[in-house]
Design an enzyme around this catalytic site. Structure first.
Site, short mmCIF file in Angstrom:
data_model
loop_
_atom_site.label_atom_id
_atom_site.label_comp_id
_atom_site.label_asym_id
_atom_site.label_seq_id
_atom_site.Cartn_x
_atom_site.Cartn_y
_atom_site.Cartn_z
N LYS A 226 1.04 -1.29 -0.02
CA LYS A 226 -0.10 0.01 -0.19
C LYS A 226 0.62 1.28 -0.09
O LYS A 226 1.94 1.27 0.44
CB LYS A 226 -0.73 -0.17 1.40
N HIS A 260 -3.41 1.71 -5.24
CA HIS A 260 -2.42 1.74 -4.36
C HIS A 260 -0.99 2.43 -4.87
O HIS A 260 0.19 1.99 -4.46
CB HIS A 260 -1.86 0.50 -3.41
N HIS A 284 -6.04 -6.64 -7.68
CA HIS A 284 -7.08 -5.86 -6.98
C HIS A 284 -7.44 -4.68 -7.81
O HIS A 284 -6.76 -3.58 -7.87
CB HIS A 284 -7.06 -5.36 -5.58
N ASP A 292 -5.78 6.93 -2.70
CA ASP A 292 -6.54 6.06 -2.78
C ASP A 292 -7.94 5.53 -2.30
O ASP A 292 -8.26 5.44 -1.14
CB ASP A 292 -5.76 4.71 -1.80
N ASP A 324 -11.97 -4.25 -6.36
CA ASP A 324 -11.77 -3.69 -4.97
C ASP A 324 -11.95 -2.49 -4.89
O ASP A 324 -11.18 -1.47 -4.92
CB ASP A 324 -10.21 -4.13 -4.29
#
Length: 417
Positions: A226, A260, A284, A292, A324
């Site tokens: 991330k 991310h 994702h 994000d 996601d």
């Protein structure tokens, strides 16, 4: 849309694509057999069924559109509605907090396979396979650090949680006859300047080493990096470079979340570099907007480029595709449909690229020709091929899914308090 119009448009498109060496029937078949993992948390704003509280710990959902799922039955009902409006193969991605706990509080270091047996039974009935995630956020022990926490009591709590999640994923994979993709994402970091960066990353490495010791043949572990978390903007322990190194050294699947990264980054550039050193990728697919923010996936350049790169690199079979995002500002069923269709369009666009001719031009140093063909393919009748794909699956074509979503809102969602 009238069937004769759809079929006629497709025949024209098929002939046009054939002129540049593309088999549209084969592209449709490939799309049909490429599974996409739906994310359960779009239906209820990442709340789950453990505490009934909004997400916290480096993560948050914005919006309060009415009609979110409030329990397991409503969530399943929504997923069934989504799948009924889509063509293709699908999986369902669950977080640990979506277990069936029977009205009792089950802390995360005590979760067991039995809490997901109902999901496994339901998934089998629906013809779906399951994927899974550990859940380190939205918990009193989340704080700023979980698996990288220097406090051994808190760290061991999260290590035990993650080990149990891997065992649950293994049970899911065994039940469904194909591996369950088990994703590990932690929010660990700091809001401001950090001195002990090396220390926390060493602790995270040791925790992961411990977690991954157990051999579980029916699941595959994925590690997700991330850029930052809400309230943890200055330092992320599980950064991109940390996980790239860890996954490469330990032969672990790397999770590439398109949200991310900085919005100016072309995430597709990471595909060929990572796949030289890690066994597979978990995707994702999301949409960042300045940060994000997990907006609904669109058929935009970033999404198209991601799937183009996978196809161009002959690596589609080494990638697992999941969505996601969690947009609570619009109808959640509609958000599902728009995002899935965007991913499917991006995949189909990649399958329809005249890759053989483009490679030939590149090998021969014909760069003008390569650029010209890349530009001309953008206006080929791609939409007619996607319409025919949906028509073959006996689902709404084009914008025809909008009334179906509106009707479901009227009949079902509007009646939820």
């Amino acid at each position: 849309m009238k069937s004769e119009l759809i079929e006629k448009a497709y025949q024209v498109a098929k002939e046009r694509y054939a002129q540049i060496g593309v088999d549209t029937d084969r592209a449709i078949e490939t799309l049909q057999n490429t599974p996409i993992s739906l994310h359960c948390w779009q239906a209820d704003d990442v709340v789950g069924f453990e505490r009934g509280e909004a997400a916290s710990g480096g993560i948050q959902t914005t919006g309060n559109y009415p009609g979110k799922a409030r329990n397991v039955d409503e969530l399943r009902q929504d997923i069934e509605e989504v799948v009924s409006l889509l063509g293709g193969k699908f999986r369902l991605n669950l977080h640990e907090t979506y277990g069936e706990f029977g009205g009792e509080f089950v802390d995360r270091d005590q979760v067991e396979v039995k809490h997901f047996q109902g999901w496994m039974d339901w998934a089998k009935q629906q013809g779906l396979s399951l994927d899974f995630n550990s859940t380190s956020f939205s918990h009193p022990k989340s704080g700023y650090m979980t698996l990288s926490n220097p406090d051994p009591e808190i760290r061991e709590f999260w290590i035990e949680h993650t080990k149990r999640c891997r065992r649950i994923a293994d049970a899911m994979g065994r039940a469904q006859g194909n591996p369950c993709m088990m994703n590990i994402w932690i929010h660990d970091g700091s809001k401001d300047l950090t001195v002990e960066k090396m220390r926390y990353r060493q602790i995270l490495k040791d925790s992961l080493d411990d977690i991954l010791t157990e051999n579980l043949p029916n699941m595959k572990t994925c590690l997700e990096a991330k850029l930052f978390g809400i309230g943890l903007e200055a330092y992320t322990v599980g950064s991109h470079d940390f996980y790239a190194g860890y996954c490469a050294k330990n032969n672990v699947i790397y999770t590439l979340d398109t949200g991310h990264y900085e919005p100016t980054e072309n995430v597709s550039d990471a595909v060929s570099s990572l796949l030289l050193f890690v066994p597979e990728l978990m995707l994702h697919v999301s949409r960042p907007m300045h940060w994000d923010s997990d907006h609904v996936t669109l058929f935009d350049d970033n999404t198209r480029n991601l799937f183009l790169e996978l196809v161009r690199a002959n690596c589609l079979e080494r990638a697992h595709i999941g969505l996601d995002y969690f947009d609570a500002s619009i109808n959640r069923i509609g958000a599902y449909i728009v995002g899935v269709r965007a991913a499917q369009k991006s995949l189909l666009s990649a399958f329809l690229e005249p890759l053989g001719q483009l490679r030939k031009y590149e090998d021969e140093g014909k760069f003008f020709e390569r650029l010209a063909l890349l530009e001309e393919e953008k206006t080929l009748p791609f939409g007619a091929v996607y319409d025919f794909y949906n028509y073959k699956n006996n689902i709404p074509v084009g914008e025809e899914f909008i009334p179906a979503v509106e009707q479901y809102e009227k009949d079902v969602l509007s009646k939820r308090n």
